[in-house]
Enzyme design. Structure first.
Site, PDB file in Angstrom:
ATOM      1  N   ASP A 128       0.806  -1.232   0.000  1.00  0.00           N
ATOM      2  CA  ASP A 128       0.000   0.000   0.000  1.00  0.00           C
ATOM      3  C   ASP A 128       0.840   1.284   0.000  1.00  0.00           C
ATOM      4  OD1 ASP A 128      -2.116  -1.704   0.165  1.00  0.00           O
ATOM      5  OD2 ASP A 128      -2.636  -1.250   2.238  1.00  0.00           O
ATOM      6  N   ARG A 163     -17.222  -1.393 -23.665  1.00  0.00           N
ATOM      7  CA  ARG A 163     -17.779  -1.489 -22.316  1.00  0.00           C
ATOM      8  C   ARG A 163     -16.967  -0.610 -21.364  1.00  0.00           C
ATOM      9  NH1 ARG A 163     -16.712  -7.856 -22.381  1.00  0.00           N
ATOM     10  NH2 ARG A 163     -18.839  -8.484 -22.885  1.00  0.00           N
ATOM     11  N   GLY A 171      -5.730  -1.050  -1.419  1.00  0.00           N
ATOM     12  CA  GLY A 171      -5.503   0.299  -0.882  1.00  0.00           C
ATOM     13  C   GLY A 171      -6.630   0.607   0.076  1.00  0.00           C
TER      14      GLY A 171
END
Ligand code: F6P
Length: 342
Positions: A128, A163, A171
């Site tokens: 992270d 799409r 995170g």
């Protein structure tokens, strides 16, 4: 001198590279012996050990995961936890501990060192990248590369079918992976925990992308939240550090986008793919240098410190500085990325 080593929290590419560097330098240059503690703080708490010497660390540099195992055990919450940790360190004749972990694992090391006199040195790890006091943690670069490759691949399939593809990345409190991989992968919207997002704005970005005949890619961090709404949780369970399990915002977002714009929207959740497998060259380099400097901190008996990256230098900082506050994405960095949204 006998040094204990443990890896705690979510695993992360580069853990083995740190362990290898600590053991290689510790044995070769300082003549130390080592004890591996299994599964994070569970090891010292329960006296669960594994032999750790040069043969044990051969060949592990490029290997993902951790040869020591990991867990989210919190000894400060266990009955007589601190006493049991101290007794086990004494029993195995361990003079110092190197704790490799993120906010939670190093938070325990901070308390043990500052409040209970356990000689600890910390090494910052987390995909992270949200630990304060270090420019980068190892594992982050690998996760960003994995997410970027996924975004690259999703662009081509999104465009074939016109799409919306939503990519949910990890995170929990910080959007570093989303921001870096979203920028590197040319995402059309990046949603991070630090900035609540406006669903109308996200839909406007999606529609403007379709107008120029491209298919939008929306990168969302698992901890991102809409302006009026809450964090989407996997379930209500808590780990022993009190964290909820995340994931689900991507699925929710795709449904909302589809409902509001009438465009088909699908979700890819990258999940643990971001944490597994071999570390990038940068993470091997950083993890190795952290390991080399951590064992130097042990030699200097610089307890209560953590090794950290500042520019290209490895420095020592108080463990407390790294664990009292999270390093989140600065608003100016997010604003900077906004030029590519829509
Ligand atoms: O802290 C690293 C991390 O990968 C977070 O991004 C994520 O929220 C969490 O760990 C998931 O943990 P676990 O694999 O234990 O569910």
């Amino acid at each position: 001198m006998r040094v204990g080593v443990l890896t705690g929290g979510g695993d992360c590419p580069g853990l083995n590279a740190v362990i290898r560097a600590i053991v290689r330098k510790g044995v070769q240059e300082y003549g130390y012996e080592f004890t591996g503690f299994r599964d994070g703080w569970h090891g010292p708490l329960e006296g669960d050990t594994v032999p750790l010497d040069i043969p044990a660390v051969r060949g592990i540099l490029p290997r993902g995961g951790t040869i020591l195992g990991s867990s989210r055990t919190n000894p400060l919450k266990a009955e007589n936890g601190v006493r049991r940790v101290k007794e086990n360190l004494a029993k195995y004749e361990v003079d110092a501990l190197v704790a490799i972990g993120g906010e939670d694992t190093l938070g325990v090391a901070t308390a043990l060192s500052d409040e209970y006199g356990v000689p600890c040195v910390g090494v910052p790890k987390t995909i992270d990248n949200d630990l304060a006091a270090t420019d980068y943690t190892f594992g982050f670069d690998t996760a960003v590369n994995i997410a970027t490759e996924a975004i690259d691949r999703l662009h081509t399939t999104a465009e074939s079918h016109m799409r919306v593809l939503v990519v949910e990345v990890m995170g929990r409190h910080a959007g570093w992976i989303a921001l870096h991989s979203g920028l590197a992968g040319g995402a059309n919207a990046i949603l991070i925990p630090e900035q609540r997002f406006d669903l109308d704005q996200v839909c406007a970005w999606v529609e403007s992308r379709f107008k120029i005949r491209y298919a939008p890619i929306v990168v969302v961090a698992e901890g991102a939240m809409p302006k009026d709404g809450d964090m989407v949780l996997k379930d209500q369970s808590l780990d022993s550090f009190g964290h909820v399990r995340l994931s689900g915002v991507g699925e929710w977002l795709a449904k909302e986008i589809e409902r509001r714009t009438g465009k088909e929207a699908r979700t890819t959740v990258l999940g643990h793919v971001q944490r597994g497998g071999t570390p990038s060259a940068f993470d091997r380099w950083l993890a190795t240098r952290f390991g080399l400097h951590a064992i130097d901190a042990v030699r200097d008996q610089d307890w209560g410190t953590m090794v950290a990256l500042r520019g290209t230098e490895i420095v020592r900082v108080p463990l407390r500085d790294a664990t009292t506050q999270l390093k989140t994405v600065d608003p100016s960095l997010y604003t900077e990325a906004g030029v590519f949204f829509g």
